[in-house]
Motif scaffolding. Structure first.
Motif, PDB file in Angstrom:
ATOM      1  N   PHE A 110       0.834  -1.208   0.000  1.00  0.00           N
ATOM      2  CA  PHE A 110       0.000   0.000   0.000  1.00  0.00           C
ATOM      3  C   PHE A 110       0.867   1.256   0.000  1.00  0.00           C
ATOM      4  N   LEU A 111       1.993   1.219   0.707  1.00  0.00           N
ATOM      5  CA  LEU A 111       2.893   2.367   0.701  1.00  0.00           C
ATOM      6  C   LEU A 111       3.459   2.610  -0.697  1.00  0.00           C
ATOM      7  N   MET A 112       3.797   1.532  -1.405  1.00  0.00           N
ATOM      8  CA  MET A 112       4.309   1.670  -2.762  1.00  0.00           C
ATOM      9  C   MET A 112       3.250   2.304  -3.668  1.00  0.00           C
ATOM     10  N   TRP A 113       2.006   1.829  -3.553  1.00  0.00           N
ATOM     11  CA  TRP A 113       0.921   2.421  -4.343  1.00  0.00           C
ATOM     12  C   TRP A 113       0.711   3.880  -3.979  1.00  0.00           C
ATOM     13  N   LEU A 114       0.874   4.211  -2.708  1.00  0.00           N
ATOM     14  CA  LEU A 114       0.719   5.596  -2.274  1.00  0.00           C
ATOM     15  C   LEU A 114       1.763   6.488  -2.943  1.00  0.00           C
ATOM     16  N   LEU A 115       2.990   5.981  -3.044  1.00  0.00           N
ATOM     17  CA  LEU A 115       4.047   6.745  -3.691  1.00  0.00           C
ATOM     18  C   LEU A 115       3.834   6.851  -5.200  1.00  0.00           C
ATOM     19  N   MET A 116       3.004   5.975  -5.758  1.00  0.00           N
ATOM     20  CA  MET A 116       2.729   6.015  -7.192  1.00  0.00           C
ATOM     21  C   MET A 116       1.569   6.938  -7.549  1.00  0.00           C
ATOM     22  N   ILE A 117       0.837   7.430  -6.561  1.00  0.00           N
ATOM     23  CA  ILE A 117      -0.319   8.292  -6.831  1.00  0.00           C
ATOM     24  C   ILE A 117       0.043   9.506  -7.682  1.00  0.00           C
ATOM     25  N   PRO A 118       1.171  10.183  -7.430  1.00  0.00           N
ATOM     26  CA  PRO A 118       1.503  11.347  -8.268  1.00  0.00           C
ATOM     27  C   PRO A 118       1.624  11.028  -9.754  1.00  0.00           C
ATOM     28  N   SER A 119       1.841   9.747 -10.104  1.00  0.00           N
ATOM     29  CA  SER A 119       2.008   9.384 -11.515  1.00  0.00           C
ATOM     30  C   SER A 119       0.713   9.509 -12.318  1.00  0.00           C
ATOM     31  N   VAL A 120      -0.434   9.690 -11.647  1.00  0.00           N
ATOM     32  CA  VAL A 120      -1.709   9.833 -12.358  1.00  0.00           C
ATOM     33  C   VAL A 120      -2.202  11.280 -12.341  1.00  0.00           C
ATOM     34  N   LEU A 121      -1.391  12.202 -11.844  1.00  0.00           N
ATOM     35  CA  LEU A 121      -1.791  13.605 -11.818  1.00  0.00           C
ATOM     36  C   LEU A 121      -1.864  14.174 -13.239  1.00  0.00           C
ATOM     37  N   PRO A 122      -2.756  15.133 -13.491  1.00  0.00           N
ATOM     38  CA  PRO A 122      -2.923  15.703 -14.834  1.00  0.00           C
ATOM     39  C   PRO A 122      -1.858  16.756 -15.156  1.00  0.00           C
ATOM     40  N   PHE A 123      -1.998  17.350 -16.352  1.00  0.00           N
ATOM     41  CA  PHE A 123      -1.148  18.453 -16.826  1.00  0.00           C
ATOM     42  C   PHE A 123       0.317  18.048 -16.953  1.00  0.00           C
ATOM     43  N   GLY A 124       0.556  16.790 -17.250  1.00  0.00           N
ATOM     44  CA  GLY A 124       1.922  16.334 -17.463  1.00  0.00           C
ATOM     45  C   GLY A 124       2.703  16.060 -16.199  1.00  0.00           C
ATOM     46  N   ILE A 125       2.125  16.383 -15.046  1.00  0.00           N
ATOM     47  CA  ILE A 125       2.837  16.170 -13.775  1.00  0.00           C
ATOM     48  C   ILE A 125       3.076  14.680 -13.548  1.00  0.00           C
ATOM     49  N   TYR A 141      10.949  -0.634  -2.784  1.00  0.00           N
ATOM     50  CA  TYR A 141      10.174  -1.863  -2.587  1.00  0.00           C
ATOM     51  C   TYR A 141      11.080  -3.094  -2.684  1.00  0.00           C
ATOM     52  N   TRP A 142      12.028  -3.060  -3.613  1.00  0.00           N
ATOM     53  CA  TRP A 142      12.997  -4.158  -3.725  1.00  0.00           C
ATOM     54  C   TRP A 142      13.858  -4.246  -2.461  1.00  0.00           C
ATOM     55  N   LYS A 143      14.261  -3.089  -1.937  1.00  0.00           N
ATOM     56  CA  LYS A 143      15.107  -3.083  -0.739  1.00  0.00           C
ATOM     57  C   LYS A 143      14.387  -3.760   0.415  1.00  0.00           C
ATOM     58  N   ILE A 159      10.950   1.542   2.140  1.00  0.00           N
ATOM     59  CA  ILE A 159      10.280   1.876   0.899  1.00  0.00           C
ATOM     60  C   ILE A 159      10.788   3.197   0.325  1.00  0.00           C
ATOM     61  N   LEU A 160      11.426   4.025   1.177  1.00  0.00           N
ATOM     62  CA  LEU A 160      11.965   5.315   0.734  1.00  0.00           C
ATOM     63  C   LEU A 160      13.451   5.236   0.394  1.00  0.00           C
ATOM     64  N   TYR A 161      14.006   4.042   0.391  1.00  0.00           N
ATOM     65  CA  TYR A 161      15.444   3.869   0.168  1.00  0.00           C
ATOM     66  C   TYR A 161      15.894   4.497  -1.144  1.00  0.00           C
ATOM     67  N   GLY A 162      15.107   4.340  -2.202  1.00  0.00           N
ATOM     68  CA  GLY A 162      15.478   4.885  -3.510  1.00  0.00           C
ATOM     69  C   GLY A 162      15.491   6.395  -3.557  1.00  0.00           C
ATOM     70  N   LEU A 245      20.310  -2.268  -8.009  1.00  0.00           N
ATOM     71  CA  LEU A 245      20.668  -1.000  -7.371  1.00  0.00           C
ATOM     72  C   LEU A 245      20.337  -1.024  -5.880  1.00  0.00           C
ATOM     73  N   ALA A 246      19.190  -1.611  -5.539  1.00  0.00           N
ATOM     74  CA  ALA A 246      18.813  -1.704  -4.126  1.00  0.00           C
ATOM     75  C   ALA A 246      19.790  -2.578  -3.353  1.00  0.00           C
ATOM     76  N   ASP A 247      20.301  -3.618  -4.011  1.00  0.00           N
ATOM     77  CA  ASP A 247      21.205  -4.568  -3.366  1.00  0.00           C
ATOM     78  C   ASP A 247      22.645  -4.075  -3.356  1.00  0.00           C
ATOM     79  N   GLY A 248      22.959  -3.091  -4.205  1.00  0.00           N
ATOM     80  CA  GLY A 248      24.329  -2.611  -4.297  1.00  0.00           C
ATOM     81  C   GLY A 248      25.249  -3.559  -5.030  1.00  0.00           C
ATOM     82  N   ALA A 249      24.672  -4.521  -5.789  1.00  0.00           N
ATOM     83  CA  ALA A 249      25.491  -5.491  -6.514  1.00  0.00           C
ATOM     84  C   ALA A 249      26.146  -4.863  -7.732  1.00  0.00           C
ATOM     85  N   VAL A 250      25.575  -3.769  -8.226  1.00  0.00           N
ATOM     86  CA  VAL A 250      26.122  -3.012  -9.350  1.00  0.00           C
ATOM     87  C   VAL A 250      26.055  -1.535  -8.954  1.00  0.00           C
ATOM     88  N   PRO A 251      27.117  -0.768  -9.198  1.00  0.00           N
ATOM     89  CA  PRO A 251      27.188   0.587  -8.654  1.00  0.00           C
ATOM     90  C   PRO A 251      26.355   1.647  -9.357  1.00  0.00           C
TER      91      PRO A 251
END
Length: 319
Positions: A110-125, A141-143, A159-162, A245-251
């Motif tokens: 649910f936290l991940m979906w909450l962070l995705m809410i801005p992706s549906v905002l109008p006017f190109g936002i 989410y991977w972390k 969930i905010l690691y990225g 990237l979350a795992d740090g296996a590749v820089p």
């Protein structure tokens, strides 16, 4: 006693440690001369520029990066990877992780979906947000998922690691994902335009309205299938982009893009079988309505375990 904190090539900080421990790391080939060292009095310099360390870099071997807990990583060449994905084991381990902490697994979804809410905002936002920050959401989410799979400390804050760690890498990963999708979509748009022109031309002939209508519906169906194909290709071959990237296996994001494509290509058959099973579970989730609350986080944890089957903990991937 002076303490030393090392900052490696991938921007992470290690230590603090005393001088003898630091010299021991250099002898083991764990620290490069151009790593930044901060002393307890605030003095900053390159490791190779410190008089008490400079002599060690004359013969020091090429080192792998150093982990934050001062534990060296195992360096593995992508070409040497032999691990294969075990679907039943991944699902079993995923369920074990989910059942161990179901509240966190469901809540993080649910936290991940909450962070995705801005992706549906109008006017190109929403478009700008998705293009720049979607990978940051996925890295977080991977972390969290990898911490659960590894049995490490996991919390909702993961969930905010990225967003909190090397956001430039997260943005670059998002842009790479978008650019690859765009490159694959352009030929489909060209095909669609050609088909539209052809149907319009047919409308001027003696073709019956029923056949013309059928042609339009066929075009719509074809476009949907083609775009779905592009989506599947991008999601499949960039499956582990954010995980690396979350795992740090590749820089960096470029290295993670190359690595995930190679990993998926080498395991395309077991991955195809894995996603067939996961797709059936997702269909079950839709049929049972509320089943997705359990099945989606379970499948995500299972997917995190497929990553761990390919990239063991404390591994650094090299070309």
């Amino acid at each position: 006693m002076t303490q030393y904190t090392v900052t490696s090539w991938n921007g992470q900080k290690y230590g603090p440690s005393d001088l003898e421990t630091l010299r021991g790391w250099i002898r083991q080939g764990l620290i490069l001369a151009d790593f930044e060292v901060v002393q307890s009095d605030g003095t900053r310099s390159k490791a190779g520029a410190l008089p008490e360390l400079a002599d060690l870099f004359l013969t020091a071997p090429t080192p792998p990066p150093l982990r934050a807990d001062s534990t060296p990583r195992n360096t593995v060449r992508l070409a040497d990877m032999t691990a294969r994905i075990n679907t039943s084991k991944a699902l079993a381990e995923g369920w074990k992780c989910f059942s161990g902490r179901p509240g966190l697994a469901i809540g993080s979804l649910f936290l991940m979906w909450l962070l995705m809410i801005p992706s549906v905002l109008p006017f190109g936002i929403g478009f700008v947000y998705s293009t720049l920050f979607m990978s940051a959401v996925m890295i977080g989410y991977w972390k969290l998922s990898l911490n659960l799979v590894d049995g490490s400390h996991a919390c909702a804050g993961d969930i905010l690691y990225g967003f909190k760690n090397r956001i430039n890498n997260s943005i670059l990963a998002s842009v790479i994902r978008f650019a690859i999708s765009l490159i694959l979509v352009i030929p489909l748009v060209v095909v669609a335009v050609i088909l539209v022109v052809a149907i319009i031309a047919i409308e001027g002939s003696n073709t019956s309205p029923e056949d013309i209508s059928l042609g339009w519906w066929a075009l719509v169906g074809l476009v949907i299938v083609l775009f779905a194909t592009v989506y599947v290709i991008v999601m499949t071959f960039l499956l582990y982009l954010e995980a690396l990237l979350a795992d740090g296996a590749v820089p960096d994001a470029f290295g993670a893009t190359k690595s995930t494509c190679r990993m998926v290509f080498k395991n395309i058959k077991p991955l195809a079988w894995y996603f067939t099973v996961v797709s059936l579970l997702m269909i079950l989730a839709v049929i049972t309505l509320l089943g997705w609350i359990i099945i989606m986080p379970w499948c995500m944890l299972a997917t995190a375990h497929t990553y761990r089957q390919l990239v063991p903990r404390d591994t650094l991937l090299t070309p």
